[in-house]
Design an enzyme around this catalytic site. Sequence first.
Site, PDB file in Angstrom:
ATOM      1  N   ASP A   9     -28.807   8.959  70.366  1.00  0.00           N
ATOM      2  CA  ASP A   9     -30.001   8.983  71.209  1.00  0.00           C
ATOM      3  C   ASP A   9     -29.626   8.365  72.553  1.00  0.00           C
ATOM      4  O   ASP A   9     -29.033   7.288  72.614  1.00  0.00           O
ATOM      5  CB  ASP A   9     -31.130   8.192  70.540  1.00  0.00           C
ATOM      6  CG  ASP A   9     -32.465   8.378  71.252  1.00  0.00           C
ATOM      7  OD1 ASP A   9     -33.389   8.936  70.638  1.00  0.00           O
ATOM      8  OD2 ASP A   9     -32.583   7.958  72.423  1.00  0.00           O
ATOM      9  N   ASP A 105     -33.152  14.368  74.046  1.00  0.00           N
ATOM     10  CA  ASP A 105     -32.097  13.352  74.208  1.00  0.00           C
ATOM     11  C   ASP A 105     -31.565  12.806  72.894  1.00  0.00           C
ATOM     12  O   ASP A 105     -30.944  11.754  72.878  1.00  0.00           O
ATOM     13  CB  ASP A 105     -32.595  12.209  75.110  1.00  0.00           C
ATOM     14  CG  ASP A 105     -33.333  11.131  74.333  1.00  0.00           C
ATOM     15  OD1 ASP A 105     -34.034  11.474  73.367  1.00  0.00           O
ATOM     16  OD2 ASP A 105     -33.183   9.948  74.690  1.00  0.00           O
ATOM     17  N   GLU A 106     -31.814  13.498  71.792  1.00  0.00           N
ATOM     18  CA  GLU A 106     -31.270  12.992  70.531  1.00  0.00           C
ATOM     19  C   GLU A 106     -30.767  14.129  69.655  1.00  0.00           C
ATOM     20  O   GLU A 106     -31.241  15.255  69.761  1.00  0.00           O
ATOM     21  CB  GLU A 106     -32.300  12.140  69.784  1.00  0.00           C
ATOM     22  CG  GLU A 106     -33.295  12.940  69.021  1.00  0.00           C
ATOM     23  CD  GLU A 106     -34.387  12.109  68.377  1.00  0.00           C
ATOM     24  OE1 GLU A 106     -34.076  11.331  67.466  1.00  0.00           O
ATOM     25  OE2 GLU A 106     -35.538  12.284  68.778  1.00  0.00           O
TER      26      GLU A 106
HETATM   27  P1  TTP Z   1     -36.844   8.500  73.893  1.00  0.00           P
HETATM   28  O1  TTP Z   1     -35.471   8.706  73.353  1.00  0.00           O
HETATM   29  O2  TTP Z   1     -37.934   8.197  72.924  1.00  0.00           O
HETATM   30  O3  TTP Z   1     -36.831   7.287  74.939  1.00  0.00           O
HETATM   31  P2  TTP Z   1     -35.740   6.898  76.007  1.00  0.00           P
HETATM   32  O4  TTP Z   1     -34.512   7.731  75.889  1.00  0.00           O
HETATM   33  O5  TTP Z   1     -36.362   6.887  77.344  1.00  0.00           O
HETATM   34  O6  TTP Z   1     -35.412   5.395  75.646  1.00  0.00           O
HETATM   35  P3  TTP Z   1     -34.601   4.834  74.385  1.00  0.00           P
HETATM   36  O7  TTP Z   1     -34.180   6.004  73.559  1.00  0.00           O
HETATM   37  O8  TTP Z   1     -33.443   4.094  74.953  1.00  0.00           O
HETATM   38  O9  TTP Z   1     -35.562   3.944  73.683  1.00  0.00           O
HETATM   39  O10 TTP Z   1     -37.300   9.750  74.720  1.00  0.00           O
HETATM   40  C1  TTP Z   1     -36.387  10.511  75.501  1.00  0.00           C
HETATM   41  C2  TTP Z   1     -37.040  10.965  76.784  1.00  0.00           C
HETATM   42  O11 TTP Z   1     -38.186  11.750  76.499  1.00  0.00           O
HETATM   43  C3  TTP Z   1     -37.524   9.843  77.653  1.00  0.00           C
HETATM   44  O12 TTP Z   1     -36.505   9.350  78.531  1.00  0.00           O
HETATM   45  C4  TTP Z   1     -38.665  10.453  78.400  1.00  0.00           C
HETATM   46  C5  TTP Z   1     -39.200  11.498  77.461  1.00  0.00           C
HETATM   47  N1  TTP Z   1     -40.432  11.011  76.825  1.00  0.00           N
HETATM   48  C6  TTP Z   1     -41.657  11.305  77.418  1.00  0.00           C
HETATM   49  O13 TTP Z   1     -41.691  11.987  78.451  1.00  0.00           O
HETATM   50  N2  TTP Z   1     -42.801  10.852  76.832  1.00  0.00           N
HETATM   51  C7  TTP Z   1     -42.795  10.094  75.689  1.00  0.00           C
HETATM   52  O14 TTP Z   1     -43.863   9.678  75.198  1.00  0.00           O
HETATM   53  C8  TTP Z   1     -41.526   9.793  75.075  1.00  0.00           C
HETATM   54  C9  TTP Z   1     -41.467   8.965  73.828  1.00  0.00           C
HETATM   55  C10 TTP Z   1     -40.385  10.272  75.677  1.00  0.00           C
HETATM   56 MG    MG Z   2     -33.646   8.040  74.065  1.00  0.00          MG
END
Ligand code: TTP
Ligand code: MG
Length: 400
Positions: A9, A105-106
């Site tokens: 991720d 992103d995962e």
């Molecule tokens: P995540 O992987 O949940 O969050 P992140 O990568 O920003 O942070 P981390 O993994 O380090 O905790 O989500 C990936 C991307 O998806 C995030 O950068 C922005 C988008 N996103 C939204 O637009 N709205 C949301 O509610 C979530 C959870 C994510």
């Molecule tokens: Mg993330």
Amino acid sequence: MDRRILHIDMDAFFASVEQVRDPSLVGKPLIIGGLKTDTRGVVSTASYEARKYGVHSAMSLAEAKRLCPHGIFMRGNYADYSEASRKVHAVLDKVSPIVQMASIDEAYIDVSGSQKLFGGDDGIAAFIKSEIRRETGLPCTIGIAPNKLIAKIASDAGKPDGYLRIESGREAAFLAPMPIGKLPGIGPKTRAPLEALGIKTIGDLAAWPARELEQQFGPGAVGMQRAARGISNSEVETEHIPKTIGRETTFVNNLRDWQHIERILHYLIERSMHALRHEKLEARRVTLKVRYEPFDTFTFAHTLDEPTRVDTDICEAMHVLVAKAKERRTPVRLIGVSLSQLSWDQRQRALFGAERTEKWEHTLESMDQIRNRHGFESLRSARSMALGRNVKLATPSLSR
Ligand code: TTP
Ligand code: MG
């Protein structure tokens, strides 16, 4: 052979992409989702510096401004995030053929067969982290474990810029001290009654008498307890993106009436876009295929600035293509629409579109639901309705 599953991720993904583009943002509280002056909207993500103030995804911008008034607010550049996601995916494809992108992103990767080539879990993780850094400049966190469930929780626990490896047999011990809310599927609604029973950690849940849990939570309790013990058998599902999605039809009699032809094209677009959304894809390129009398086939294509899942975007592009196709004044035997340059439709798409797009997306979503329930013909646009109900075109390829 031991099953080894990797979960990756990206860290503060959208914010990190912005920081790579503009290094002066590194180390600053950065909030993506809207400008300070925007009155509506929610936070997409926040850099780890901004998270210290309590800012998090899905929080209203107003709340984020209150918590972090000196933060840097940006609307975000969706195309850049898609591009970064594609580059990450390309790196992962080098490691194993079994890759499942779970969101923008995962991803999960079955790395059981990649152990020798890369020098075990640690070698695999080091390769991915450094390749992604090299290709995109972005940080990520990796978890490797005997199954998807543990791998995901491990990468979560390793954030940011981390790597955590859980050996086979250590699953339950790894989970035991964590609060039950860390277990996927246990939201606030399930958590409260569990906690009321005295079940606070995942370890508590794993050890609780099964019968008592079933009385309280019904048959679902079995799965919940299995998860708490670190057991999960779900496979990494490789997803296949088709090259094109399209519909075409041959006319019973060759046609000259382009107004009528356009209506049919409109109908073909509706069907193609319905299929596109059903596959959770979006398309960037649209091609019009025309076969004129006697048998001359031409294609006219247009590439959009950004991928779309909205009918009207494709219809607008098609209008221009039709103008070109009309120049040849010969009767038409066949027309077809094909969508290409397909990519996964990322779930936060609506956050970035213009308002018009956003509204359309909601409308289309409801339309698709109705169609899935009552059949495609239950809902059609005024334009293609000019063809009448239950359009019967001569080609079976339409129902593909
Ligand atoms: P995540 O992987 O949940 O969050 P992140 O990568 O920003 O942070 P981390 O993994 O380090 O905790 O989500 C990936 C991307 O998806 C995030 O950068 C922005 C988008 N996103 C939204 O637009 N709205 C949301 O509610 C979530 C959870 C994510
Ligand atoms: Mg993330």
